[in-house]
Design a protein around this motif. Structure first.
Motif, PDB file in Angstrom:
ATOM      1  N   ILE A  33     -24.945 -17.023 -10.598  1.00 47.88           N
ATOM      2  CA  ILE A  33     -23.682 -17.109  -9.862  1.00 47.88           C
ATOM      3  C   ILE A  33     -23.857 -16.520  -8.468  1.00 47.88           C
ATOM      4  O   ILE A  33     -24.396 -15.423  -8.300  1.00 47.88           O
ATOM      5  N   LEU A  34     -23.401 -17.275  -7.476  1.00 44.55           N
ATOM      6  CA  LEU A  34     -23.351 -16.802  -6.097  1.00 44.55           C
ATOM      7  C   LEU A  34     -21.972 -16.214  -5.841  1.00 44.55           C
ATOM      8  O   LEU A  34     -20.955 -16.893  -6.001  1.00 44.55           O
ATOM      9  N   CYS A  35     -21.919 -14.938  -5.433  1.00 44.79           N
ATOM     10  CA  CYS A  35     -20.661 -14.264  -5.117  1.00 44.79           C
ATOM     11  C   CYS A  35     -20.537 -14.182  -3.598  1.00 44.79           C
ATOM     12  O   CYS A  35     -21.287 -13.442  -2.945  1.00 44.79           O
ATOM     13  N   VAL A  36     -19.620 -14.946  -3.032  1.00 47.10           N
ATOM     14  CA  VAL A  36     -19.465 -15.024  -1.580  1.00 47.10           C
ATOM     15  C   VAL A  36     -18.429 -13.991  -1.148  1.00 47.10           C
ATOM     16  O   VAL A  36     -17.241 -14.097  -1.470  1.00 47.10           O
ATOM     17  N   ARG A  37     -18.874 -12.964  -0.412  1.00 45.00           N
ATOM     18  CA  ARG A  37     -17.962 -11.944   0.124  1.00 45.00           C
ATOM     19  C   ARG A  37     -18.518 -11.524   1.467  1.00 45.00           C
ATOM     20  O   ARG A  37     -19.328 -10.617   1.576  1.00 45.00           O
ATOM     21  N   THR A  38     -18.094 -12.207   2.526  1.00 41.60           N
ATOM     22  CA  THR A  38     -18.747 -12.070   3.832  1.00 41.60           C
ATOM     23  C   THR A  38     -17.978 -11.180   4.806  1.00 41.60           C
ATOM     24  O   THR A  38     -18.177 -11.278   6.015  1.00 41.60           O
ATOM     25  N   ASP A  39     -17.099 -10.285   4.270  1.00 40.05           N
ATOM     26  CA  ASP A  39     -16.366  -9.413   5.190  1.00 40.05           C
ATOM     27  C   ASP A  39     -16.893  -7.979   5.115  1.00 40.05           C
ATOM     28  O   ASP A  39     -18.105  -7.780   5.157  1.00 40.05           O
ATOM     29  N   LEU A  45     -16.560  -3.349  -1.984  1.00 41.32           N
ATOM     30  CA  LEU A  45     -16.342  -2.355  -3.031  1.00 41.32           C
ATOM     31  C   LEU A  45     -15.138  -2.708  -3.898  1.00 41.32           C
ATOM     32  O   LEU A  45     -15.163  -2.525  -5.116  1.00 41.32           O
ATOM     33  N   MET A  46     -14.078  -3.223  -3.286  1.00 40.28           N
ATOM     34  CA  MET A  46     -12.898  -3.589  -4.070  1.00 40.28           C
ATOM     35  C   MET A  46     -13.134  -4.828  -4.929  1.00 40.28           C
ATOM     36  O   MET A  46     -12.323  -5.156  -5.790  1.00 40.28           O
ATOM     37  N   THR A  47     -14.252  -5.512  -4.723  1.00 39.21           N
ATOM     38  CA  THR A  47     -14.603  -6.675  -5.540  1.00 39.21           C
ATOM     39  C   THR A  47     -15.527  -6.295  -6.688  1.00 39.21           C
ATOM     40  O   THR A  47     -15.783  -7.106  -7.578  1.00 39.21           O
ATOM     41  N   THR A  48     -16.018  -5.057  -6.718  1.00 35.77           N
ATOM     42  CA  THR A  48     -16.981  -4.685  -7.759  1.00 35.77           C
ATOM     43  C   THR A  48     -16.437  -4.812  -9.183  1.00 35.77           C
ATOM     44  O   THR A  48     -17.203  -5.164 -10.087  1.00 35.77           O
ATOM     45  N   PRO A  49     -15.146  -4.552  -9.457  1.00 35.49           N
ATOM     46  CA  PRO A  49     -14.681  -4.817 -10.824  1.00 35.49           C
ATOM     47  C   PRO A  49     -14.781  -6.298 -11.201  1.00 35.49           C
ATOM     48  O   PRO A  49     -15.088  -6.624 -12.356  1.00 35.49           O
ATOM     49  N   ALA A  50     -14.542  -7.192 -10.251  1.00 37.17           N
ATOM     50  CA  ALA A  50     -14.683  -8.626 -10.533  1.00 37.17           C
ATOM     51  C   ALA A  50     -16.145  -8.998 -10.762  1.00 37.17           C
ATOM     52  O   ALA A  50     -16.455  -9.833 -11.632  1.00 37.17           O
ATOM     53  N   PHE A  51     -17.064  -8.400  -9.998  1.00 34.11           N
ATOM     54  CA  PHE A  51     -18.485  -8.615 -10.262  1.00 34.11           C
ATOM     55  C   PHE A  51     -18.806  -8.222 -11.707  1.00 34.11           C
ATOM     56  O   PHE A  51     -19.513  -8.937 -12.429  1.00 34.11           O
ATOM     57  N   GLN A 175      -8.915 -10.043  -7.078  1.00 27.15           N
ATOM     58  CA  GLN A 175     -10.212 -10.634  -7.420  1.00 27.15           C
ATOM     59  C   GLN A 175     -10.419 -10.689  -8.935  1.00 27.15           C
ATOM     60  O   GLN A 175     -11.061 -11.622  -9.442  1.00 27.15           O
ATOM     61  N   LEU A 176      -9.870  -9.714  -9.661  1.00 30.21           N
ATOM     62  CA  LEU A 176      -9.974  -9.764 -11.122  1.00 30.21           C
ATOM     63  C   LEU A 176      -9.213 -10.962 -11.682  1.00 30.21           C
ATOM     64  O   LEU A 176      -9.693 -11.636 -12.606  1.00 30.21           O
ATOM     65  N   THR A 177      -8.026 -11.253 -11.150  1.00 30.93           N
ATOM     66  CA  THR A 177      -7.277 -12.402 -11.660  1.00 30.93           C
ATOM     67  C   THR A 177      -7.957 -13.714 -11.288  1.00 30.93           C
ATOM     68  O   THR A 177      -7.846 -14.703 -12.023  1.00 30.93           O
ATOM     69  N   LEU A 178      -8.679 -13.734 -10.185  1.00 30.83           N
ATOM     70  CA  LEU A 178      -9.407 -14.949  -9.823  1.00 30.83           C
ATOM     71  C   LEU A 178     -10.478 -15.269 -10.860  1.00 30.83           C
ATOM     72  O   LEU A 178     -10.541 -16.383 -11.379  1.00 30.83           O
ATOM     73  N   VAL A 179     -11.332 -14.305 -11.169  1.00 23.14           N
ATOM     74  CA  VAL A 179     -12.415 -14.590 -12.121  1.00 23.14           C
ATOM     75  C   VAL A 179     -11.891 -14.726 -13.541  1.00 23.14           C
ATOM     76  O   VAL A 179     -12.501 -15.405 -14.375  1.00 23.14           O
TER      77      VAL A 179
END
Length: 400
Positions: A33-39, A45-51, A175-179
């Protein structure tokens, strides 16, 4: 003290964010899986639970992050990211001039890596379709993102964007609701940052060179932020620091990069001569790993709403967040905290410079409130002074 949750959200209503439409869960064949987070660093860091949710959903998954310079620097500290591709995306702001061959090279690299799926993580003001186009042209078969309009073939899995019109979520929950829409969920929703012993040793050596005893409890103050609109006045940081020195006798370590050196000096000067022996200028003293080790060791972090707040959240360090009302989604997450702001009619402006010129959402916070918030956290977490002796009552505070 007001809570961000009690303020009206941006947009028209207080209604909760609409539920995602039903998508088929990704199966065991979705391994790479490619995780695109380019900001920015805090966004990553706020995306790490979704990872973690993506990895946890299927044993043996391999996660690659497509990231900006800030994100790529953070990658070695992310336990659920296996490798990183550095990419200064043309759809991200503040990027240097470039030419399209670099983008074509990234497309070719993504095709060569043969990813099974891509997840495009965005804040609601960002358009996912440029990244979706890149992933589509790279032949990645599953592509997931939130989108306002029909993306047609660019996204085969997508969740309709309803923010901010129907309310907003914290960035972690967003991001959690997205995944979760493709079957990736987790009960452990903490932000994550993996610490290394090397970084702890580097921190100890750096502090020793500056004659700072790392075994004595200390407070970290970070007066900088990338956007001017998110900076509490440096002189008021200094006034709050003087009150903390008076109450606790702790050292106060002031951090920032070279461009923030004037803010650090202004904060130290404003603390006054009595507090100055306890104040330490750590301008550009650390790389990211040692800086995280510093945050990890701090009794409390006092900062504008910027990267250090999110590092503190990932490491479980108590934090006082001076929160400019520019964006409602990026407050502290699952760590002891206080959020300070002055409510204003122009809240949620999303501007880098205060459009009204008064900066009242931050300037309306007295330094005494900042010091009290930090002291309250020290009491709650069992860290009051920790053996340090309060400084002389002769310390005076200066607001500059």
């Amino acid at each position: 003290m007001k809570s961000l949750a009690l303020l009206p959200p941006p947009g028209a209503a207080h209604a909760p964010v609409a539920a995602s439409r039903a998508l088929a869960p990704w199966g065991d064949d979705v391994k790479r899986i490619l995780c695109v987070r380019t900001d920015n660093l805090g966004d990553v860091l706020m995306t790490t639970p979704a990872f973690h949710a993506l990895r946890d959903a299927c044993p043996g998954r391999h996660l690659t992050m497509l990231a900006s310079t800030a994100g790529a620097t953070l990658a070695p500290f992310l336990p659920d990211i296996d490798d990183v591709i550095h990419y200064e995306a043309p759809w991200s702001r503040s990027r240097p001039p470039r030419s399209h061959p670099a983008d074509l090279a990234i497309r070719a690299l993504l095709e060569e890596r043969r990813f099974d799926a891509a997840v495009i993580f965005t804040v609601y003001s960002q358009n996912p379709l440029p990244a979706a186009t890149l992933c589509y042209l790279a032949g990645i078969p599953h592509r997931l993102a939130r989108c306002r309009e029909n993306p047609y073939a660019l996204l085969d899995d997508w969740v309709r964007e309803t923010e901010p019109e129907q309310g907003t979520q914290h960035e972690v929950e967003r991001q959690l609701t997205l995944v979760r829409a493709v079957g990736a969920s987790t009960n452990d929703t903490r932000m994550r940052m993996r610490m290394r012993e090397l970084d702890r040793k580097t921190l100890a050596a750096t502090l020793a060179r500056r004659h700072i005893d790392a075994e004595i409890p200390f407070i970290v103050i970070h007066p900088g932020a990338s956007a001017e609109s998110r900076r509490y006045p440096a002189e008021r940081f200094g006034a709050a620091a003087a009150q903390l020195v008076l109450a606790t006798g702790m050292n106060v370590l002031i951090t920032g990069n070279q461009s923030e050196a004037p803010l650090i000096r202004a904060a130290i000067d404003a603390a006054g001569p009595s507090a100055r022996p306890f104040m330490h200028d750590l301008t550009d003293a650390f790389d990211l790993g040692a800086f995280a080790a510093l945050i990890e060791r701090a009794t409390v972090v006092v900062s504008n709403n910027s990267g250090p707040v999110h590092i503190a959240c990932a490491l479980g360090t108590p934090v006082v967040d001076l929160y400019a009302l520019t964006n409602p989604q990026h407050g502290p997450w699952q760590t002891p905290h206080r959020v300070l702001f002055n409510d204003v009619e122009c809240r949620w402006c999303y501007r880098s410079v205060c459009p009204q010129g008064h900066h009242a959402c931050l300037r309306g916070i007295p330094p005494a409130d900042v010091a009290k918030a930090a002291l309250d956290l020290l009491d709650e977490t069992g860290e009051p002074a920790s053996g340090a002796q309060p400084a002389s009552n002769a310390i005076a505070t200066h607001t500059g």
